[in-house]
Scaffold this motif. Structure first.
Motif, PDB file in Angstrom:
ATOM      1  N   ASN B 626       0.822  -1.212   0.000  1.00  0.00           N
ATOM      2  CA  ASN B 626       0.000   0.000   0.000  1.00  0.00           C
ATOM      3  C   ASN B 626       0.859   1.266   0.000  1.00  0.00           C
ATOM      4  OD1 ASN B 626       0.961  -0.305   2.501  1.00  0.00           O
ATOM      5  ND2 ASN B 626      -0.994  -0.124   3.565  1.00  0.00           N
ATOM      6  N   ALA B 627       2.105   1.148  -0.471  1.00  0.00           N
ATOM      7  CA  ALA B 627       2.959   2.322  -0.531  1.00  0.00           C
ATOM      8  C   ALA B 627       2.718   3.075  -1.830  1.00  0.00           C
ATOM      9  CB  ALA B 627       4.423   1.897  -0.447  1.00  0.00           C
ATOM     10  N   HIS B 737       3.503   0.833   9.169  1.00  0.00           N
ATOM     11  CA  HIS B 737       2.854   1.128   7.886  1.00  0.00           C
ATOM     12  C   HIS B 737       2.429  -0.157   7.188  1.00  0.00           C
ATOM     13  CE1 HIS B 737       2.584   2.459   3.650  1.00  0.00           C
ATOM     14  NE2 HIS B 737       1.945   3.467   4.231  1.00  0.00           N
ATOM     15  N   LYS B 740      -1.099  -2.104   8.498  1.00  0.00           N
ATOM     16  CA  LYS B 740      -2.269  -1.231   8.682  1.00  0.00           C
ATOM     17  C   LYS B 740      -3.521  -2.085   8.897  1.00  0.00           C
ATOM     18  CE  LYS B 740      -2.477   3.109   7.491  1.00  0.00           C
ATOM     19  NZ  LYS B 740      -2.206   4.242   6.652  1.00  0.00           N
ATOM     20  N   SER B 744      -8.765   4.909   7.744  1.00  0.00           N
ATOM     21  CA  SER B 744      -8.818   6.152   8.502  1.00  0.00           C
ATOM     22  C   SER B 744     -10.269   6.570   8.724  1.00  0.00           C
ATOM     23  CB  SER B 744      -8.047   7.224   7.730  1.00  0.00           C
ATOM     24  OG  SER B 744      -8.439   8.490   8.145  1.00  0.00           O
ATOM     25  N   ILE B 745     -10.501   7.426   9.716  1.00  0.00           N
ATOM     26  CA  ILE B 745     -11.854   7.955   9.949  1.00  0.00           C
ATOM     27  C   ILE B 745     -12.056   9.247   9.175  1.00  0.00           C
ATOM     28  CG2 ILE B 745     -12.141   6.929  12.229  1.00  0.00           C
ATOM     29  CD1 ILE B 745     -11.341   9.758  13.322  1.00  0.00           C
ATOM     30  N   SER B 746     -11.100   9.589   8.302  1.00  0.00           N
ATOM     31  CA  SER B 746     -11.142  10.918   7.696  1.00  0.00           C
ATOM     32  C   SER B 746     -12.266  11.100   6.701  1.00  0.00           C
ATOM     33  CB  SER B 746      -9.816  11.213   7.005  1.00  0.00           C
ATOM     34  OG  SER B 746      -8.815  11.274   7.970  1.00  0.00           O
ATOM     35  N   TYR B 749     -14.739  13.519   7.948  1.00  0.00           N
ATOM     36  CA  TYR B 749     -14.389  14.942   7.861  1.00  0.00           C
ATOM     37  C   TYR B 749     -14.590  15.452   6.440  1.00  0.00           C
ATOM     38  CZ  TYR B 749     -12.239  14.326  12.434  1.00  0.00           C
ATOM     39  OH  TYR B 749     -12.024  14.068  13.733  1.00  0.00           O
ATOM     40  N   ILE B 750     -14.165  14.604   5.485  1.00  0.00           N
ATOM     41  CA  ILE B 750     -14.279  15.042   4.081  1.00  0.00           C
ATOM     42  C   ILE B 750     -15.743  15.251   3.719  1.00  0.00           C
ATOM     43  CG2 ILE B 750     -13.862  14.320   1.701  1.00  0.00           C
ATOM     44  CD1 ILE B 750     -11.393  12.788   2.803  1.00  0.00           C
ATOM     45  N   MET B 762     -10.590  21.820   4.949  1.00  0.00           N
ATOM     46  CA  MET B 762     -10.820  20.761   5.947  1.00  0.00           C
ATOM     47  C   MET B 762      -9.899  20.886   7.158  1.00  0.00           C
ATOM     48  SD  MET B 762     -11.208  17.449   3.646  1.00  0.00           S
ATOM     49  CE  MET B 762     -11.504  17.711   1.936  1.00  0.00           C
ATOM     50  N   VAL B 763      -8.625  21.212   6.925  1.00  0.00           N
ATOM     51  CA  VAL B 763      -7.667  21.290   8.036  1.00  0.00           C
ATOM     52  C   VAL B 763      -8.094  22.365   9.024  1.00  0.00           C
ATOM     53  CG1 VAL B 763      -5.278  21.751   8.632  1.00  0.00           C
ATOM     54  CG2 VAL B 763      -5.810  20.399   6.616  1.00  0.00           C
ATOM     55  N   ILE B 766     -11.157  21.304  10.959  1.00  0.00           N
ATOM     56  CA  ILE B 766     -10.806  20.359  12.040  1.00  0.00           C
ATOM     57  C   ILE B 766     -10.195  21.109  13.222  1.00  0.00           C
ATOM     58  CG2 ILE B 766      -9.219  18.502  12.655  1.00  0.00           C
ATOM     59  CD1 ILE B 766      -9.664  17.341   9.893  1.00  0.00           C
ATOM     60  N   ARG B 771     -12.139  19.709  16.209  1.00  0.00           N
ATOM     61  CA  ARG B 771     -11.215  19.465  17.328  1.00  0.00           C
ATOM     62  C   ARG B 771     -10.700  20.782  17.886  1.00  0.00           C
ATOM     63  NH1 ARG B 771      -9.117  14.262  17.462  1.00  0.00           N
ATOM     64  NH2 ARG B 771      -7.309  15.128  18.494  1.00  0.00           N
TER      65      ARG B 771
END
Lengths: 112, 803
Positions: B626-627, B737, B740, B744-746, B749-750, B762-763, B766, B771
């Protein structure tokens, strides 16, 4: 890509450790600076480096980069900056008061 | 709260009042206000005799910590009552004696009586508690109050030494005993002693049985000054004489005896080890104590070693008597005589040893010395003291018609009967018991004679005495007179006075399994047994002892075989010093004050723990599944950052390293650009600029003397450690890595940045919305840093003059 980054981060940690083990106070603080760079890059790398748009909704892209590690890094950068600047001023004051930046000479003087 | 609890706690309550009385009533000796309590308690406990004689016991309980099974349960049975009477009876006499011994205008009487009352209450608690934890609590209180009393004249160095020594040894034993109690609890599930005794048959197969026994015995042996833990007792003689008489002859040192007697029904019936340990250690203590007592020149030294040896005697009798528990019926059980002798001698020892200590206190008080080389010929000046001393010493030596003779005879009987024991390998080694006992009795005879004749007969040496000796005041004589009369009364009327009232009920507590509901121990104490082996042994003791006493100067030299250099005291002092020195050296060896050393420890630990964990857990795994693919720009930046990071290490001047640090920071910012993080790139650029400026500020202010710019010295260990850190970090990063586990829970957010929080960055959303708490405290961090910097620069409270 992650493997290359992991090696780069390893080099940063190595160099930071070596500097922190030296005698001069300024070099130790430089070491902590490099260490925090390494940590920030590590956070970013561990979040995954899959290509995608910058995390801005205006891009209308199909996939975005993970925004969460970026928020975490931003917090970490600000905190490490606060701490580093405090340390630097502390180092500056200790130069002024003690007249040395050699860690070997900054010992308690119980034997005097 | 029953009256019984109040009786145990009353000394503590009175101890609270003593300082007030001492402060406001100065013209009367404080001891008079204390005296009523032990007398009252004695008469209170006395009325229980009718109860215990009937084979009953009284139990009262109040709950303390019921959730842990710890209740303040008080149980009065034969054994507990015997000790309670000893404690309060001798306590009354000692308080009376101390009133005349301690001058009211020279001594700190308030502290003395507070400590003494604390001790009395604690001791009553020890012997009457039916709960192991409560017993332990009171047990430690006796250790502490004894420590305070030994160190009563705290300005004397020997007192402090003796107090510390007794504290260390008895607390060591006390803690071990607590461990044993906890093991007992684990096996039986209760802290109640009476319940443990009832369930004793179930636990002897447990693997914890032997450890519990050893732990508890260690506690008992240290408290009762058994070999080799007897060394604290002679040094405890620095205490005032009333204290020595009370604590270190009659009561506290018998707490270990009490414990052994109390727990005999638990351990003794199933284990030969208990018998061998208790009887063996007792005999060795008996022999060594009496042997050492002969060479002492200080009166209290003789009495201290004599106490040690007599405690060993009682202990060995308890050990041998425990063999009786091996059989389960009373008829023809010949070993119970040893238990009878133990209980009887316990009473006798308290009477004659208490009076002897008081006599020694009188001699010390009236002549100013306790050295037998300076004393002599006091017979005509102190006739009453002389008489008391004669009764006490002859009883101690085991001569008729005093009570010591009776218990010594029974002691011999008990030891001789060991020969008939056919259990626990006794048939092979049993012959040692009567032999050692006989030799020890000879030494006991010798030191008793030395104590008596060297002090009161011989030549009077007025030149060596500090005061002109004369008879003591009447108040000081009353307590020893009472004790000495008891020696004689018990000598003549032991059978009628003691056997049914005190001894038989006490034996019922020590050997409960031998009795059924209606039976009772039949104790017979009489002078004349006919011409038997015990009588021959006593005659032998007197004959050999007399010859040895008369020829003592000739064989004195055998004590040179046991030089002070190799004694147990030296071992104690040496090991104490060794522990202090080596721990000091150890601490100094690794705490050397260099921050570099500490960092080396931390890093080595870090490398070690992480690499061991990686290899043990088989966590090392590297895949490139997954790299992301490697881009050209990223590769170039990686080379730059690596070159900068390594070049810093070899930078000759500080300026170069600061600039290299800056370039690393800017490269990281470029990385943020490449990895699609615009906010990070912005922040990183600004902050790196400010940081480099700050570094340059510090660089500029370096003092001139240190400006000598030299390259950092290369150190192999530093290099090794830093390479290790780098490698470990890389490996962990790769393994993490590659392993895994979940996404992710992202995605949340998206999806919700615009719908729920009305933002497109988004940053930033957050940081301030999802947060926001992080951000608030990050602001706080910056605020604190700014205030701290301001304070550091502005506040100059202690400016150095010499700096």
């Amino acid at each position: 890509m992650e493997i290359l980054m992991a090696i780069v981060i390893g080099v940063l940690f190595m160099s930071a450790t070596y500097l922190m083990l030296s005698k001069s106070l300024l070099r130790i603080i430089i070491g902590t600076g490099i260490l925090s760079h390494g940590a920030h890059l590590l956070l970013l790398t561990m979040g995954g480096l899959k290509k995608g748009a910058a995390p801005l909704l205006g891009e209308q892209a199909s996939s975005y980069t993970d925004p969460l590690p970026q928020a975490l890094i931003l917090t970490a950068i600000v905190i490490s900056f606060g701490v580093t600047s405090f340390f630097l001023v502390l180092a500056y004051r200790s130069y002024q008061e003690l007249g040395t930046d050699n860690m070997d000479r900054l010992r308690g003087n119980e034997k005097k | 709260m029953s009256l019984l609890h109040l009786a145990i706690l009353s000394p503590f309550l009175l101890a609270l009042l003593v300082p007030i009385v001492y402060k406001y009533v100065r013209q009367i000796h404080t001891g008079w206000f204390v005296l009523f309590l032990p007398v009252l308690l004695f008469s209170y406990f006395f009325q229980f005799i009718s109860e215990t004689m009937g084979g009953h016991s009284v139990t009262k309980s109040i709950s303390w910590i019921p959730s842990l099974g710890i209740d303040f349960t008080v149980k009065i049975d034969g054994l507990g009552l015997l000790f309670a009477l000893l404690i309060t009876g001798i306590g009354s006499l000692v308080v009376l004696y101390s009133i005349f011994y301690l001058a009211k205008d020279k001594e700190q009487l308030n502290t003395f009586y507070v400590y003494l009352l604390l001790f009395m209450g604690a001791m009553l608690g020890v012997v009457l508690s039916d709960n192991l934890i409560v017993l332990y609590t009171f047990w430690e209180l006796t250790s502490f109050s004894s420590f305070l009393l030994i160190g009563y004249w705290y300005h004397k160095e020997r007192s402090r030494y003796g107090a510390q020594k007794s504290m260390l040894i008895t607390v060591l034993g006390g803690l071990s005993m607590l461990g044993g109690f906890v093991l007992l609890y684990l096996m039986t599930g209760t802290f109640r002693i009476s319940e443990i005794i009832n369930n004793a048959g179930d636990i002897f197969t447990s693997p914890l049985f032997i450890p519990a026994m050893l732990c508890i015995l260690l506690g008992a042996f240290t408290k009762s000054a058994q070999f080799p833990f007897h060394i604290w007792l002679p040094d405890a003689m620095e205490a005032p004489t009333p204290v020595s008489a009370y604590l270190h002859s009659a009561t506290m040192v018998k707490a270990g005896i009490y414990l052994v007697a109390r727990l005999s029904p638990v351990f003794a019936p199933h284990s030969g080890l208990w018998l061998w340990l208790v009887a063996g250690v007792g005999l060795v203590t008996l022999l060594w104590g009496s042997f050492s007592a002969v060479k002492q020149t200080d009166l209290k030294g003789i009495l201290a070693f004599s106490t040690v040896s007599q405690l060993g005697l009682i202990m060995s009798l308890l050990g041998v008597g425990a063999a009786a528990l091996y059989y389960d019926h009373l008829d023809e059980n010949i070993f119970i005589v040893a238990t009878t002798a133990a209980v009887f001698h316990l009473i006798n020892h308290a009477t004659f040893k208490g009076s002897l200590f008081m006599v020694v206190g009188i001699v010390d008080h009236e002549t100013g010395t306790r050295d037998i080389r300076k004393l002599g010929g006091l017979m005509h000046m102190m006739p009453i003291t002389f008489t008391i001393a004669a009764i006490g010493t002859f009883s101690m030596a085991g001569l008729p018609p005093f009570n010591g003779f009776l218990s010594k005879e029974m002691f011999f009987t008990g030891m001789v009967r060991v020969l008939e024991m056919d259990i626990f390998n006794m048939q092979t080694w049993g012959f040692l018991f009567p032999m050692l006992a006989w030799i020890a009795s000879i030494f006991t005879f010798i030191y008793s004679m030395i104590l008596f004749f060297k002090t009161f007969t011989g030549k009077y040496k007025p030149a060596q005495l500090e005061k002109k000796p004369h008879e003591a005041p009447i108040g000081m004589l009353i307590p020893p007179v009472i004790l000495a009369s008891l020696v004689i009364i018990f000598g003549f009327f032991a059978d009628s006075l003691l056997s049914d009232t005190l001894i038989a009920p006490a034996m019922a507590s020590i050997l409960p399994s031998l009795l059924n509901d209606s039976s009772k121990f039949f104790v017979e104490i009489s002078y004349w047994h006919g011409f038997n082996i015990e009588l021959m042994m006593t005659i032998g003791v007197i004959a050999v002892g007399t010859i040895a006493y008369l020829t003592f100067p000739k064989w004195k030299n055998i004590y040179k075989l046991f030089p002070e250099k190799r004694s147990i005291n030296r071992l104690y002092d040496g090991s104490l010093e060794l522990i202090q020195r080596s721990s000091n050296n150890f601490t100094n060896s690794y705490m050397n004050g260099f921050i570099r050393t500490y960092l080396v420890y931390i890093f080595i630990f870090f490398i070690g723990m992480l690499s061991i964990t990686l290899s043990v857990k088989n966590a090392l795994k590297i895949t490139i599944d997954n790299a992301a693919p490697i881009g050209v720009y990223e590769a170039i930046l990686a080379v730059i950052i690596a070159i900068c990071a390594i070049a810093i290490l070899f930078a000759k001047s500080r300026l170069t390293s600061i600039i290299l640090l800056g370039s690393i920071g800017y490269t990281v910012a470029l990385y943020f650009v490449l990895f699609r993080a615009p906010d990070l790139a912005l922040t990183q650029l600004v902050i790196e600029t400010v940081s480099v400026a700050l570094f340059l500020l510090c660089f500029y202010h370096l003092p001139k003397i240190n400006r000598k710019e030299e390259r950092m010295g290369f150190r192999f260990t530093n290099a090794l450690i830093s390479v290790g850190v780098g490698v470990v970090i890389t490996l962990i990063a790769l393994s993490a890595h590659s392993n895994k586990l979940f996404d992710s829970i992202s995605q949340y957010y998206i999806e919700n940045t615009y719908e729920k929080a009305a933002g497109k960055n988004m940053v930033n959303v957050i940081l301030v919305d999802f947060r926001g708490f992080d951000t608030m405290f990050e602001i706080l961090v910056l605020g604190i840093a700014a205030l701290g910097i301001f304070g550091m620069i502005k506040l100059r409270l202690t400016r150095r003059k010499d700096g």
